[in-house]
Design an enzyme around this catalytic site. Structure first.
Site, PDB file in Angstrom:
ATOM      1  N   THR A  74       0.807  -1.223   0.000  1.00 32.13           N
ATOM      2  CA  THR A  74       0.000   0.000   0.000  1.00 32.13           C
ATOM      3  C   THR A  74       0.840   1.273   0.000  1.00 32.13           C
ATOM      4  O   THR A  74       1.951   1.289   0.553  1.00 32.13           O
ATOM      5  CB  THR A  74      -0.904   0.019   1.257  1.00 32.13           C
ATOM      6  OG1 THR A  74      -1.414   1.344   1.464  1.00 32.13           O
ATOM      7  CG2 THR A  74      -0.146  -0.369   2.522  1.00 32.13           C
ATOM      8  N   GLU A 103       0.415   3.574   1.892  1.00 36.29           N
ATOM      9  CA  GLU A 103       0.580   4.006   3.284  1.00 36.29           C
ATOM     10  C   GLU A 103       2.010   3.794   3.784  1.00 36.29           C
ATOM     11  O   GLU A 103       2.404   4.376   4.785  1.00 36.29           O
ATOM     12  CB  GLU A 103      -0.404   3.263   4.192  1.00 36.29           C
ATOM     13  CG  GLU A 103      -1.842   3.725   4.041  1.00 36.29           C
ATOM     14  CD  GLU A 103      -2.109   5.087   4.690  1.00 36.29           C
ATOM     15  OE1 GLU A 103      -1.680   5.301   5.830  1.00 36.29           O
ATOM     16  OE2 GLU A 103      -2.744   5.926   4.030  1.00 36.29           O
ATOM     17  N   TYR A 117      -1.025   0.617  10.819  1.00 32.50           N
ATOM     18  CA  TYR A 117      -1.362  -0.065   9.564  1.00 32.50           C
ATOM     19  C   TYR A 117      -0.189   0.017   8.588  1.00 32.50           C
ATOM     20  O   TYR A 117       0.254  -0.990   8.034  1.00 32.50           O
ATOM     21  CB  TYR A 117      -2.620   0.564   8.946  1.00 32.50           C
ATOM     22  CG  TYR A 117      -2.907   0.061   7.545  1.00 32.50           C
ATOM     23  CD1 TYR A 117      -3.461  -1.196   7.338  1.00 32.50           C
ATOM     24  CD2 TYR A 117      -2.589   0.832   6.419  1.00 32.50           C
ATOM     25  CE1 TYR A 117      -3.702  -1.676   6.051  1.00 32.50           C
ATOM     26  CE2 TYR A 117      -2.828   0.368   5.133  1.00 32.50           C
ATOM     27  CZ  TYR A 117      -3.387  -0.893   4.957  1.00 32.50           C
ATOM     28  OH  TYR A 117      -3.613  -1.362   3.691  1.00 32.50           O
ATOM     29  N   LYS A 160       2.198  -3.074   7.167  1.00 29.93           N
ATOM     30  CA  LYS A 160       2.303  -3.373   5.737  1.00 29.93           C
ATOM     31  C   LYS A 160       3.745  -3.222   5.255  1.00 29.93           C
ATOM     32  O   LYS A 160       4.145  -3.873   4.292  1.00 29.93           O
ATOM     33  CB  LYS A 160       1.373  -2.447   4.945  1.00 29.93           C
ATOM     34  CG  LYS A 160      -0.104  -2.838   5.054  1.00 29.93           C
ATOM     35  CD  LYS A 160      -0.398  -4.082   4.216  1.00 29.93           C
ATOM     36  CE  LYS A 160      -1.876  -4.396   4.143  1.00 29.93           C
ATOM     37  NZ  LYS A 160      -2.194  -5.492   3.230  1.00 29.93           N
TER      38      LYS A 160
HETATM   39  P1  NAP Z   1     -11.201  -4.880   2.812  1.00 33.55           P
HETATM   40  O1  NAP Z   1     -12.408  -4.596   2.006  1.00 33.55           O
HETATM   41  O2  NAP Z   1     -11.055  -4.296   4.172  1.00 33.55           O
HETATM   42  O3  NAP Z   1     -11.068  -6.493   2.914  1.00 33.55           O
HETATM   43  C1  NAP Z   1     -10.188  -7.107   3.817  1.00 33.55           C
HETATM   44  C2  NAP Z   1     -10.371  -8.595   3.733  1.00 33.55           C
HETATM   45  O4  NAP Z   1      -9.457  -9.226   4.650  1.00 33.55           O
HETATM   46  C3  NAP Z   1     -11.769  -9.083   4.143  1.00 33.55           C
HETATM   47  O5  NAP Z   1     -12.107 -10.191   3.331  1.00 33.55           O
HETATM   48  C4  NAP Z   1     -11.559  -9.548   5.579  1.00 33.55           C
HETATM   49  O6  NAP Z   1     -12.471 -10.523   5.999  1.00 33.55           O
HETATM   50  C5  NAP Z   1     -10.184 -10.147   5.435  1.00 33.55           C
HETATM   51  N1  NAP Z   1      -9.494 -10.336   6.723  1.00 33.55           N
HETATM   52  C6  NAP Z   1      -9.257  -9.421   7.683  1.00 33.55           C
HETATM   53  N2  NAP Z   1      -8.571  -9.971   8.698  1.00 33.55           N
HETATM   54  C7  NAP Z   1      -8.377 -11.273   8.373  1.00 33.55           C
HETATM   55  C8  NAP Z   1      -7.742 -12.377   9.014  1.00 33.55           C
HETATM   56  N3  NAP Z   1      -7.167 -12.254  10.213  1.00 33.55           N
HETATM   57  N4  NAP Z   1      -7.742 -13.578   8.375  1.00 33.55           N
HETATM   58  C9  NAP Z   1      -8.339 -13.724   7.167  1.00 33.55           C
HETATM   59  N5  NAP Z   1      -8.962 -12.730   6.522  1.00 33.55           N
HETATM   60  C10 NAP Z   1      -8.978 -11.518   7.116  1.00 33.55           C
HETATM   61  O7  NAP Z   1      -9.877  -4.457   2.003  1.00 33.55           O
HETATM   62  P2  NAP Z   1      -9.703  -4.097   0.444  1.00 33.55           P
HETATM   63  O8  NAP Z   1      -9.976  -2.650   0.250  1.00 33.55           O
HETATM   64  O9  NAP Z   1     -10.403  -5.113  -0.366  1.00 33.55           O
HETATM   65  O10 NAP Z   1      -8.131  -4.261   0.290  1.00 33.55           O
HETATM   66  C11 NAP Z   1      -7.559  -5.525  -0.032  1.00 33.55           C
HETATM   67  C12 NAP Z   1      -6.110  -5.536   0.415  1.00 33.55           C
HETATM   68  O11 NAP Z   1      -5.402  -4.486  -0.238  1.00 33.55           O
HETATM   69  C13 NAP Z   1      -5.896  -5.290   1.908  1.00 33.55           C
HETATM   70  O12 NAP Z   1      -4.766  -6.043   2.297  1.00 33.55           O
HETATM   71  C14 NAP Z   1      -5.575  -3.810   1.998  1.00 33.55           C
HETATM   72  O13 NAP Z   1      -4.796  -3.546   3.140  1.00 33.55           O
HETATM   73  C15 NAP Z   1      -4.804  -3.614   0.723  1.00 33.55           C
HETATM   74  N6  NAP Z   1      -4.875  -2.286   0.119  1.00 33.55           N
HETATM   75  C16 NAP Z   1      -6.077  -1.717  -0.146  1.00 33.55           C
HETATM   76  C17 NAP Z   1      -6.113  -0.481  -0.779  1.00 33.55           C
HETATM   77  C18 NAP Z   1      -7.416   0.176  -1.131  1.00 33.55           C
HETATM   78  O14 NAP Z   1      -7.405   1.381  -1.418  1.00 33.55           O
HETATM   79  N7  NAP Z   1      -8.526  -0.546  -1.179  1.00 33.55           N
HETATM   80  C19 NAP Z   1      -4.919   0.161  -1.152  1.00 33.55           C
HETATM   81  C20 NAP Z   1      -3.721  -0.475  -0.870  1.00 33.55           C
HETATM   82  C21 NAP Z   1      -3.699  -1.701  -0.263  1.00 33.55           C
HETATM   83  P3  NAP Z   1     -13.913 -10.131   6.653  1.00 33.55           P
HETATM   84  O15 NAP Z   1     -14.814  -9.847   5.472  1.00 33.55           O
HETATM   85  O16 NAP Z   1     -14.270 -11.348   7.403  1.00 33.55           O
HETATM   86  O17 NAP Z   1     -13.686  -8.928   7.508  1.00 33.55           O
HETATM   87  O1  F7E Z   2      -9.207   7.990   4.238  1.00 35.21           O
HETATM   88  C1  F7E Z   2      -9.660  11.461   5.292  1.00 35.21           C
HETATM   89  C2  F7E Z   2      -8.693  10.625   6.083  1.00 35.21           C
HETATM   90  O2  F7E Z   2     -10.130   5.946   5.321  1.00 35.21           O
HETATM   91  C3  F7E Z   2      -8.755   8.805   3.193  1.00 35.21           C
HETATM   92  C4  F7E Z   2      -7.291   1.951   2.902  1.00 35.21           C
HETATM   93  O3  F7E Z   2      -7.823   1.167   1.854  1.00 35.21           O
HETATM   94  O4  F7E Z   2      -6.220   3.453   1.362  1.00 35.21           O
HETATM   95  C5  F7E Z   2      -7.143   3.391   2.441  1.00 35.21           C
HETATM   96  O5  F7E Z   2      -6.673   4.152   3.540  1.00 35.21           O
HETATM   97  C6  F7E Z   2      -8.514  10.216   3.721  1.00 35.21           C
HETATM   98  C7  F7E Z   2      -7.689  10.253   5.007  1.00 35.21           C
HETATM   99  O6  F7E Z   2      -8.561   5.750   3.344  1.00 35.21           O
HETATM  100  C8  F7E Z   2     -12.897  11.083   6.853  1.00 35.21           C
HETATM  101  O7  F7E Z   2      -8.144  11.389   7.172  1.00 35.21           O
HETATM  102  C9  F7E Z   2     -11.664  12.715   6.127  1.00 35.21           C
HETATM  103  O8  F7E Z   2      -6.705  11.249   4.920  1.00 35.21           O
HETATM  104  O9  F7E Z   2     -10.843   6.504   2.965  1.00 35.21           O
HETATM  105  P1  F7E Z   2      -9.784   6.497   3.982  1.00 35.21           P
HETATM  106  P2  F7E Z   2      -7.016   5.690   3.729  1.00 35.21           P
HETATM  107  O10 F7E Z   2      -6.765   6.026   5.134  1.00 35.21           O
HETATM  108  O11 F7E Z   2      -6.283   6.511   2.711  1.00 35.21           O
HETATM  109  C10 F7E Z   2      -4.904   2.977   1.663  1.00 35.21           C
HETATM  110  C11 F7E Z   2      -4.065   3.076   0.403  1.00 35.21           C
HETATM  111  C12 F7E Z   2      -4.903   1.625   2.275  1.00 35.21           C
HETATM  112  O12 F7E Z   2      -3.990   0.830   2.086  1.00 35.21           O
HETATM  113  C13 F7E Z   2      -5.939   1.372   3.331  1.00 35.21           C
HETATM  114  O13 F7E Z   2      -6.110  -0.014   3.560  1.00 35.21           O
HETATM  115  O14 F7E Z   2      -9.764  10.777   4.047  1.00 35.21           O
HETATM  116  N1  F7E Z   2     -10.994  11.559   5.896  1.00 35.21           N
HETATM  117  N2  F7E Z   2     -12.838  12.435   6.728  1.00 35.21           N
HETATM  118  C14 F7E Z   2     -11.729  10.530   6.324  1.00 35.21           C
HETATM  119  N3  F7E Z   2     -11.521   9.198   6.299  1.00 35.21           N
HETATM  120  C15 F7E Z   2     -12.483   8.390   6.810  1.00 35.21           C
HETATM  121  N4  F7E Z   2     -12.322   7.043   6.774  1.00 35.21           N
HETATM  122  N5  F7E Z   2     -13.639   8.898   7.349  1.00 35.21           N
HETATM  123  C16 F7E Z   2     -13.890  10.236   7.385  1.00 35.21           C
HETATM  124  O15 F7E Z   2     -14.929  10.677   7.886  1.00 35.21           O
END
Ligand code: NAP
Ligand code: F7E
Length: 342
Positions: free
Chosen positions: A126, A128, A149, A153
């Site tokens: 990620t 992050e 987080y 990662k």
């Molecule tokens: P998500 O919607 O939060 O899905 C997370 C998945 O992981 C869910 O299926 C959850 O299961 C499962 N999980 C959590 N803890 C677990 C454990 N201990 N054992 C087995 N399964 C577990 O995340 P996503 O947005 O699809 O992202 C997929 C991956 O990409 C994650 O690793 C995330 O950190 C990474 N990532 C996401 C983004 C983004 O913007 N979306 C960007 C960069 C990296 P449950 O349904 O049971 O909770």
């Molecule tokens: O926040 C701001 C918050 O929670 C984005 C995950 O998929 O992407 C995701 O992480 C921004 C932040 O995503 C609210 O402070 C303002 O600056 O949607 P988010 P994230 O933190 O960027 C990365 C790449 C991952 O890997 C992660 O798994 O939005 N923000 N107001 C808010 N955020 C939330 N959640 N809620 C608010 O009310």
């Protein structure tokens, strides 16, 4: 028929990746966690597919994961399982590290003891991990994570690099910037906004409470990023790649665009905690600031340079920011249910 194992199949990316791989005639295995209520809503349309196999497991349970991987003997593993909520990682740091870092180690070990060169490993890394390092970020940008987080990662990232170097494993990190879709979790800011827009469209009046309106992210569409994950594992050599759009917008701009879809032009009034987003026509309060959504350390701006993936993998994002917001708003308005947004 190729066999793939997806951890995190019940999440946003896992569900989309499962559909993508089934379409490519893979045999898809996914792990689901035991929950007191069903947690397979995102893959509901795939349940019953003859090539989809679900197994109860948890990446924290090393014995279960090793047994499962030995039994399935997959050719590709996509490790998408994670505690992926950045704000929550500050209140659940140990659980976040157990799942995201130790869980990855377990899967790498389980992959290492499979017959040599039989299985490729994709790690969901990620943006992050870069923290507040100057944008745009590339694969050469130094890592400075600012949340448990991000730290978890980064540990997983280096484990993947180490297993590649030390054991010759085909293991690759996809360093993905924010990507969203109608399946995005409801606590993430994009989906929180589009669900609130849907609520207003259906007559709701409760203002949406947000945190830092000026945080900026590089938001792409998950559908594009799934294709990139698969492409990373199809390349002849394992490597680490950024997937990003290269454009950055603020939370404020996301909200303005999303509310625009229901004919509401947001007008900002006040500052700091007193700032509000009003409907310019009616004066109705649509958005308020709530410090509960501020992070102990904020990551202010992220914008990725995906030149390496474009050049080596031929990967290109196809859905821009406007298209992403439109897709999410449309879906939430069509499928509106009156559950409160968090
Ligand atoms: P998500 O919607 O939060 O899905 C997370 C998945 O992981 C869910 O299926 C959850 O299961 C499962 N999980 C959590 N803890 C677990 C454990 N201990 N054992 C087995 N399964 C577990 O995340 P996503 O947005 O699809 O992202 C997929 C991956 O990409 C994650 O690793 C995330 O950190 C990474 N990532 C996401 C983004 C983004 O913007 N979306 C960007 C960069 C990296 P449950 O349904 O049971 O909770
Ligand atoms: O926040 C701001 C918050 O929670 C984005 C995950 O998929 O992407 C995701 O992480 C921004 C932040 O995503 C609210 O402070 C303002 O600056 O949607 P988010 P994230 O933190 O960027 C990365 C790449 C991952 O890997 C992660 O798994 O939005 N923000 N107001 C808010 N955020 C939330 N959640 N809620 C608010 O009310």
């Amino acid at each position: 028929m190729k066999k793939a194992l997806i951890t995190g199949i019940t999440g946003q990316d896992g569900a989309l990746l499962a559909a993508f791989l089934l379409e490519k005639s893979y045999e898809v295995h996914g792990i689901v966690r035991r929950a007191s209520l069903p947690n397979t809503a995102r893959i509901a349309a795939l349940l019953g597919h003859p090539s989809l196999h679900l197994h109860y497991a948890d990446v924290i349970d090393a014995a279960a994961m090793i047994t499962l991987i030995q039994t399935i003997q997959p050719q590709e593993i996509y490790n998408l399982a994670a505690q992926s909520d950045v704000l929550l990682s500050f209140t659940m740091p140990a659980y976040t590290l157990d799942t995201n870092a130790s869980g990855t180690l377990t899967l790498l070990e389980a992959t290492r003891i499979l017959p040599k060169n039989s299985c490729r490993f994709y790690q969901a890394s990620t943006s992050e991990i870069f923290g507040n390092h100057e944008a745009p970020q590339t694969e050469q940008t130094p890592f400075q994570p600012v949340s448990p987080y991000g730290i978890s990662k980064l540990c997983a990232y280096w484990l993947v690099v180490n297993y590649r170097q030390a054991h010759g494993l085909f293991a690759a990190n996809g360093i993905l910037f924010n990507h969203e879709s109608p399946l995005r979790g409801e606590r993430f800011v994009s989906r929180k906004i589009t669900r609130a827009v849907a609520a207003f469209a259906h007559g709701g009046t409760t203002p949406l409470k947000l945190g830092n309106l000026d945080a900026r992210r590089d938001w792409g569409h998950s559908q594009d990023y799934i294709r990139g994950m698969w492409g990373i594992l199809q390349h002849s050599t394992p490597d680490d790649y950024i997937l990003a759009t290269g454009t950055m917008h603020s939370v404020r701009t996301f909200a303005e665009l999303a509310f625009g879809h229901i004919g509401c032009k947001l007008q900002w009034q006040g500052s700091g905690l007193q700032e509000k987003g009003l409907d310019a026509k009616t004066g109705q309060v649509m958005i308020e600031v709530d410090p509960a959504f501020f992070r102990p350390v904020e990551l202010h701006s992220l914008c990725g340079d995906a030149s390496k993936a474009r050049k080596i993998l031929g990967w290109e994002p196809t859905i821009n920011f406007e298209g992403l917001v439109a897709d999410m708003v449309k879906n939430d308005i069509e499928n509106y249910k009156s559950a409160a947004y968090v």
